[in-house]
Design a protein around this motif. Structure first.
Motif, mmCIF file in Angstrom:
data_model
loop_
_atom_site.group_PDB
_atom_site.id
_atom_site.type_symbol
_atom_site.label_atom_id
_atom_site.label_comp_id
_atom_site.label_asym_id
_atom_site.label_seq_id
_atom_site.Cartn_x
_atom_site.Cartn_y
_atom_site.Cartn_z
ATOM 1 N N LYS A 153 0.805 -1.217 0.000
ATOM 2 C CA LYS A 153 0.000 0.000 0.000
ATOM 3 C C LYS A 153 0.841 1.272 0.000
ATOM 4 C CE LYS A 153 -3.987 -0.200 2.126
ATOM 5 N NZ LYS A 153 -5.043 -0.354 3.141
ATOM 6 N N ASN A 154 1.927 1.262 0.776
ATOM 7 C CA ASN A 154 2.723 2.482 0.860
ATOM 8 C C ASN A 154 4.138 2.183 1.320
ATOM 9 O OD1 ASN A 154 2.757 2.194 3.676
ATOM 10 N ND2 ASN A 154 1.073 3.602 3.984
ATOM 11 N N VAL A 155 4.931 3.228 1.376
ATOM 12 C CA VAL A 155 6.267 3.178 1.970
ATOM 13 C C VAL A 155 6.356 4.364 2.924
ATOM 14 C CG1 VAL A 155 7.347 4.452 0.052
ATOM 15 C CG2 VAL A 155 8.767 3.045 1.559
ATOM 16 N N THR A 156 6.932 4.123 4.099
ATOM 17 C CA THR A 156 7.026 5.170 5.123
ATOM 18 C C THR A 156 8.427 5.161 5.717
ATOM 19 O OG1 THR A 156 4.698 4.865 5.674
ATOM 20 C CG2 THR A 156 6.045 5.999 7.311
ATOM 21 N N VAL A 157 8.952 6.356 5.984
ATOM 22 C CA VAL A 157 10.215 6.496 6.709
ATOM 23 C C VAL A 157 10.000 7.483 7.843
ATOM 24 C CG1 VAL A 157 11.670 5.960 4.711
ATOM 25 C CG2 VAL A 157 11.131 8.347 5.221
ATOM 26 N N GLU A 158 10.833 7.378 8.852
ATOM 27 C CA GLU A 158 10.805 8.303 9.981
ATOM 28 C C GLU A 158 11.971 9.270 9.822
ATOM 29 O OE1 GLU A 158 9.222 10.031 13.267
ATOM 30 O OE2 GLU A 158 8.386 8.236 12.343
ATOM 31 N N HIS A 159 11.664 10.513 9.504
ATOM 32 C CA HIS A 159 12.675 11.543 9.266
ATOM 33 C C HIS A 159 12.916 12.337 10.550
ATOM 34 C CE1 HIS A 159 14.337 15.306 7.607
ATOM 35 N NE2 HIS A 159 14.780 14.537 6.631
ATOM 36 N N ALA A 160 14.180 12.664 10.811
ATOM 37 C CA ALA A 160 14.545 13.354 12.048
ATOM 38 C C ALA A 160 13.848 14.710 12.194
ATOM 39 C CB ALA A 160 16.057 13.537 12.116
ATOM 40 N N ALA A 161 13.697 15.459 11.100
ATOM 41 C CA ALA A 161 13.095 16.790 11.181
ATOM 42 C C ALA A 161 11.608 16.796 10.841
ATOM 43 C CB ALA A 161 13.833 17.751 10.236
ATOM 44 N N TYR A 162 11.195 16.021 9.838
ATOM 45 C CA TYR A 162 9.818 16.060 9.363
ATOM 46 C C TYR A 162 8.898 15.046 10.041
ATOM 47 C CZ TYR A 162 11.593 18.890 5.520
ATOM 48 O OH TYR A 162 12.176 19.873 4.769
#
Length: 179
Positions: A104-113
């Motif tokens: 369904k999707n791809v997700t990352v955890e960004h330090a700033a966003y």
């Protein structure tokens, strides 16, 4: 343009929503623009307005889709953590779709966003091929490039066992990141 007459934006958005609701395949913005006699940018704006009005429309690499609930059966969903290089992206996605899993999707955890996510809706090898071609044509980076390759996929399948089998195949290839 229907009947050769110019229609107003509200009527055009209604027709776009109706068309997306009726179609089972994603609809490209350029095709919608041509059909309605407007630019692709107008369609992008129309889609944004429809989403703001709570229409469940998703923009995917294959085009726009109407995200309707599946009344025919309950699907199993899960989140899979993976890590791989851009060169291995298609292999990872093919493993998932070959096991009958919708990515369904791809997700990352960004330090700033914080959490960044991209809608994929990839369900077949043909979808993987199109996505890989788009990434190459656009010389686009993976979201996972922001996190040293670490990313999450929300996945869906007919049952939990299917997801578990796909995870095992990813583990065998060294793509699965276990908690």
């Amino acid at each position: 343009m229907p009947n050769g007459k110019k229609i107003n934006g509200e009527e055009r958005r209604k027709r776009i929503a109706d068309l997306l609701r009726e179609e089972s395949e994603p609809q490209k913005g350029g095709a919608l623009a041509e059909k309605h006699g407007v630019s692709r940018q107008v369609i992008v704006q129309d889609i944004s307005l429809l989403k703001a009005a709570n229409y469940p429309i998703i923009a995917t690499p294959q085009g726009y889709i109407y995200n309707r609930p599946r009344a025919d059966m309950e699907k199993a969903t899960g989140v899979i953590a993976c890590r791989h290089s851009k060169a291995e992206m298609a292999e990872e996605l093919n493993i998932l779709v070959d096991h009958g899993v919708l990515v369904k999707n791809v997700t990352v955890e960004h330090a700033a966003y914080g959490e960044l996510s991209g809608q994929l809706m990839i369900k077949s090898r043909k979808d993987v091929e199109r996505f890989e071609q788009l990434m190459n044509e656009q010389e686009a980076s993976l979201l996972a490039d922001l996190t040293d390759g670490l990313h999450l996929h929300t996945v869906e399948a007919d049952d939990g066992q299917t997801i578990e089998e796909a995870k095992q195949a990813l583990k065998t290839k060294g793509f699965l990141v276990e908690h």
